[in-house]
Scaffold this motif. Sequence first.
Motif, PDB file in Angstrom:
ATOM      1  N   LEU A 173       0.832  -1.215   0.000  1.00 42.09           N
ATOM      2  CA  LEU A 173       0.000   0.000   0.000  1.00 42.09           C
ATOM      3  C   LEU A 173       0.863   1.261   0.000  1.00 42.09           C
ATOM      4  N   VAL A 174       2.049   1.197   0.602  1.00 44.78           N
ATOM      5  CA  VAL A 174       2.966   2.328   0.519  1.00 44.78           C
ATOM      6  C   VAL A 174       3.325   2.606  -0.937  1.00 44.78           C
ATOM      7  N   PHE A 175       3.590   1.545  -1.689  1.00 41.53           N
ATOM      8  CA  PHE A 175       3.939   1.717  -3.097  1.00 41.53           C
ATOM      9  C   PHE A 175       2.724   2.084  -3.943  1.00 41.53           C
ATOM     10  N   VAL A 176       1.547   1.631  -3.548  1.00 47.32           N
ATOM     11  CA  VAL A 176       0.330   2.088  -4.228  1.00 47.32           C
ATOM     12  C   VAL A 176       0.217   3.605  -4.097  1.00 47.32           C
ATOM     13  N   LEU A 177       0.511   4.128  -2.900  1.00 41.93           N
ATOM     14  CA  LEU A 177       0.474   5.576  -2.692  1.00 41.93           C
ATOM     15  C   LEU A 177       1.492   6.281  -3.583  1.00 41.93           C
ATOM     16  N   LEU A 178       2.706   5.742  -3.670  1.00 39.32           N
ATOM     17  CA  LEU A 178       3.717   6.348  -4.538  1.00 39.32           C
ATOM     18  C   LEU A 178       3.243   6.375  -5.991  1.00 39.32           C
ATOM     19  N   VAL A 179       2.627   5.293  -6.429  1.00 38.34           N
ATOM     20  CA  VAL A 179       2.105   5.248  -7.797  1.00 38.34           C
ATOM     21  C   VAL A 179       1.042   6.322  -7.996  1.00 38.34           C
ATOM     22  N   LYS A 180       0.154   6.462  -7.037  1.00 43.00           N
ATOM     23  CA  LYS A 180      -0.958   7.412  -7.169  1.00 43.00           C
ATOM     24  C   LYS A 180      -0.482   8.861  -7.209  1.00 43.00           C
ATOM     25  N   VAL A 181       0.656   9.152  -6.547  1.00 43.85           N
ATOM     26  CA  VAL A 181       1.152  10.540  -6.535  1.00 43.85           C
ATOM     27  C   VAL A 181       2.190  10.775  -7.621  1.00 43.85           C
ATOM     28  N   GLY A 182       2.353   9.806  -8.505  1.00 40.27           N
ATOM     29  CA  GLY A 182       3.246   9.999  -9.644  1.00 40.27           C
ATOM     30  C   GLY A 182       4.684   9.625  -9.410  1.00 40.27           C
TER      31      GLY A 182
END
Length: 443
Positions: free
Chosen positions: A163-172
């Motif tokens: 989920l940490v990496f999902v957040l990174l993906v979502k913020v570009g």
Amino acid sequence: MNSSAHRAAMVGLVVTVAIVVAAIVVPPLFDWQVWPRVHLDDGTFAPLHGYPQVKVGIGTLPAVALALASLRWADPLARRLPWRRLLLVAYVAGLVWLLALALVDGPGGISRVLGNPTEYLETARAVDDVPGLLREYVSRIPYDAPEGNWPVHIAGHPPGMVLVFVLLVKVGLGGDLAAGLVVTVIAATLPLAVMTTVRVLGDEKAARAAAPYLVLSPSAVFLAVSADAVMAVAVAWGMCCLALACRAGARRGWPWAVLAGLVLGYVVMMSYGLPLTGVLALAVLLLGRGWWVLPVAVASALAVVLVFAAGGFAWWDAYPVLVERYWDGIAHKRPGAYWTWGNLGALAISAGPLVGAGLGATWAARRNLADRVVVVLVAAAVLMVALADASQMSRSEVERIWLPFMPWLILGCALLPERWRRPGLALQLLTALLVQHLLYTSW
């Protein structure tokens, strides 16, 4: 005291080096296949998850230059700089050390690991429904999952890290290089969290003495771009929040206690092995004399776990499934007769062989009240490692898996006699440079 500390440190160093040498030479000497890697075509280098590969890269000169400068300046600066300036210098030096070592492999040293299909990032890019991810998480852990199993790192951990990496993906920031840089920037805060915790618990002298060893540890080879570095940082800042809560007292410290619980609760959602850091948390509360913090932090941590459970991922349901997946994989080939002690060799390479000397010095100081903070924290770290090793759930790859435990072990180096400090730091720096330049570490 200095003579007893010197003898104890020497014994600790000799024992540690002996374990490392044995862990390296025993498998080839006795033609013992211990399976440090799944793919053996490129060769192996037990006890590390890697193989020999001599290389020089764009990070070589900066790494060597920083190592030489640190031998001259690290200790004096750690002693004399004002605290906030010391933290700033420690962060910058640590970040340069991480990046320089990673860049020995070129830009791929930062992007390669997270771009691997077995890592978190590729899965994170495909996530467009977080509740759906949580609901199907446990069912996709087994190898024979009907809907397809998760890659090894996803299956082997709770969903907190992905989920940490999902957040990174979502913020570009979901590119291989961008995510690698973010992880490295976060990893460089690890020494700061440990130093601040020690200072808040009342031993600024030890925090300063430990600073060079924390910042310039060989574990930097494995911290840069490793997701386990994020876990280590979360653990360390969680402990710092606990210490701050203890210092502030019940009336003003409860926000820190709540924050500590939230952070450490999320840590449990990052790795099945990190509930062991409860041992370290108890050590911090003992030193901070803040047992009132415990129920507040536990309640906050439990809230995090229950939110995940309400979303579809129950830790207690997932763990037995993970155990089956673990033993269905390469772990069943890895002999416990080797890895029970071979793991300690991998730990000593990653943390640096001086960690053994630090443990010896800590043992010599066990009755000295002035060194109580370091002694208790190092003892907690030793217990965490012992429990993790005894679990047999970490056969191999502990050079990165046990990163959350390592800085607390390295704290023992703060108690080394004065004549050990510069040679000891040189040994640590040399270890890091040799590991990075002579091995493909996989991380």
